[in-house]
Design an enzyme around this catalytic site. Sequence first.
Site, PDB file in Angstrom:
ATOM      1  N   GLY A 166      -7.884   9.654   9.778  1.00  0.00           N
ATOM      2  CA  GLY A 166      -7.991   9.996  11.183  1.00  0.00           C
ATOM      3  C   GLY A 166      -9.043  11.051  11.519  1.00  0.00           C
ATOM      4  O   GLY A 166      -9.234  11.185  12.643  1.00  0.00           O
TER       5      GLY A 166
ATOM      6  N   ALA B 187      -9.580   5.953   4.300  1.00  0.00           N
ATOM      7  CA  ALA B 187      -9.295   7.151   5.321  1.00  0.00           C
ATOM      8  C   ALA B 187     -10.391   7.844   5.367  1.00  0.00           C
ATOM      9  O   ALA B 187     -11.128   8.497   4.436  1.00  0.00           O
ATOM     10  CB  ALA B 187      -8.077   8.079   4.756  1.00  0.00           C
ATOM     11  N   GLY B 188     -10.742   8.434   6.648  1.00  0.00           N
ATOM     12  CA  GLY B 188     -11.643   9.350   6.939  1.00  0.00           C
ATOM     13  C   GLY B 188     -13.181   8.841   7.309  1.00  0.00           C
ATOM     14  O   GLY B 188     -13.819   9.505   7.623  1.00  0.00           O
TER      15      GLY B 188
ATOM     16  N   ASN C 289      -9.473   2.358   9.952  1.00  0.00           N
ATOM     17  CA  ASN C 289      -8.581   1.963  11.144  1.00  0.00           C
ATOM     18  C   ASN C 289      -8.776   2.724  12.212  1.00  0.00           C
ATOM     19  O   ASN C 289      -9.543   2.312  13.291  1.00  0.00           O
ATOM     20  CB  ASN C 289      -7.340   2.022  10.598  1.00  0.00           C
ATOM     21  N   THR C 290      -8.634   4.113  12.275  1.00  0.00           N
ATOM     22  CA  THR C 290      -8.987   4.900  13.345  1.00  0.00           C
ATOM     23  C   THR C 290     -10.298   4.804  13.860  1.00  0.00           C
ATOM     24  O   THR C 290     -10.439   4.639  15.257  1.00  0.00           O
ATOM     25  CB  THR C 290      -8.703   6.475  12.976  1.00  0.00           C
TER      26      THR C 290
ATOM     27  N   LYS D  95       0.858  -1.085  -0.126  1.00  0.00           N
ATOM     28  CA  LYS D  95       0.145   0.172   0.007  1.00  0.00           C
ATOM     29  C   LYS D  95       0.848   1.182  -0.025  1.00  0.00           C
ATOM     30  O   LYS D  95       1.843   1.541   1.022  1.00  0.00           O
ATOM     31  CB  LYS D  95      -0.747  -0.012   1.175  1.00  0.00           C
TER      32      LYS D  95
END
Lengths: 255, 374
Positions: free
Chosen positions: A156, A182-183, A204-205, A95
């Site tokens: 994040g 992301a986001g 993830n976050t 990635k």
Amino acid sequence: MLSIAGKTFSSRLFTGTGKFASSSVMQQALIASGSEMVTVALRRIDLNDPEDDIMQVLDRTKFFFLPNTAGARNASEAVRLARLSRASGGGNWVKLEVTPDPRTLLPDPVDTLLAADELVKDGFVVLPYINADPILALRLQEVGVAAVMPLAAPIGTNRGLITRYQIEIIIAQAQVPVVVDAGLGAPSHAAEAMEMGADAVLVNTAIAVAGDPVRMAAAFRLGVIAGREAFKAGLGAASDEASASSPQAGLDFIR
Amino acid sequence: MMNTFSLPDFAALAPLIASRGQADVLRALRVSDLSIDDLAALLSPAADEFLPAMASRSQSITQQRFGRVIQIYAPLYLSNYCTNSCLYCGFSAENKIRRRCLTLDEVEDEANTLKTRGVNHLLLVSGEAPKMMGVDFIEQVALRLKDRFASLSIEVQPMTEAEYARLFAAGITSVAVYQETYDPALYQRLHLSGRKADYGYRLATPARAAAAGMREVGIGALLGLGDWRSEGLALGLHLAWLRKQFWRTGLTVSFPRIRPAEGGFQALTPVSERNLSQLIFALRLFDHNVGLLLSTREEARYRNGMLGLGPTRYSAGSCTAPGGYAHDEDSDEQFAVDDQRTIAEVCEAIHGQGFDPVRKDWDSCFQDSSSHSS
């Protein structure tokens, strides 16, 4: 089934390994997510250390290992990191993350394209993390990446699909899988991306910093499934007005 | 040519802070992008009663941005020789202490000892005596250690941009240089002689390190010298300037409070734990991305309590005397640490409170001489 570079995945939720309170919480969350592809920052692990805390709990027979180059500031750093990963048994998937601004962690389009080109020529399966730029996605497709990973919002931030219109264009044009990365802050965001026709999402976050990461991972699993099912079922178009009760209204002149 | 950072009149900062009232504090707690005026409000006496709200906001920003992790690092003291005369420092030139400058082999022994204790992020520290511990020696240290450690930071004498570029190429990842006090008048009174007596040269050092390509630059003020609220605002101004000028450079802030040291210097302006906490929370609200360091200068009870509330990096198992890890102590320390737990004990406490004590969050592979671009 989702297929990327010849490898098939029954789960369309990809996950990450950062920000967890412990490797055991991470492991339980990954299992609850049903994810089959897990990305790991190469800077966080030591592939040569058999006792590495993350690699010890990441069962590579269950989770496909997707190393990422998070932290690379330019193409040469990212390329070097990917090669060292491959040489240490990290496989030939990567990635690609080139994020020169340590604050926003937004990806550098120029160096991402340069690095992708070099890595593809070197035999890597490249999944680049990009801003939601449709032309960049096409340029990357031309150099031979295996998928594109446009961001929903800066990493994040949990802000959801603030790049929605750009991602719609990417999905419409892409010939490679589109993974929204992301986001995404809530399962509803993930569902929304899947309803739009994204091939997968990476979260993830939102899982790692949730009050109960394991439960949130399971919620994202369901959100992704719901969104995908809705996409397959064919969503009705949204409308700002109620539909006319008679479809012929105003069309009486037509003979 | 590079711009230089200049501070507005330091004496004007205190009145600006003092003029902030409750309404200003409430505004600063509400907005997501804080201005310097908002930071002044959070540093003001009016913010004291909002400390719980500041802590809560700081906690939520920190966990969102950094997750439930604390990065662990340890200092390795290379030398306690110093040519500066600074009233507050144990290494000050006129202090009669046992001085020692490690050899390369001794540095390696110290580093190996720390490595076996689980340290991967190393902070190389020394007094300022460039003839004893110059750029050549530090370059040799970096070349020897870089493949064994995730990152190598330095907290040594200020250098030129060219010297920093050399060290970056050799494997040094980041530079910490603390202004001690941003008050120029007080600075002159405290730094009697030596290179460090030049306020302006020191103030321009973080920019030189960033311009040389360093990954990360750390700034800080020694708490207990000038008015801590004004120092906090000056730190905010410095941070904001560095952010704009060097968008590729990561930034960190340290909050060293004066500790007992040879020379018997007493803090000029006491800074309580409550004050320190307000400062940390205020800077976190002002800059969501900055790395915040909390060292073993603070005691275990406070460090445990602060977990997750703002700081992102903890030192552990620190010894501030050169040679103190692998060798019998035959040199004197810079200051006495207050958290004397071992690295394992600190990590255990962090883990016990639901955070991951991360020993490796960088990789020496990122850096080689060909990777430097500006």
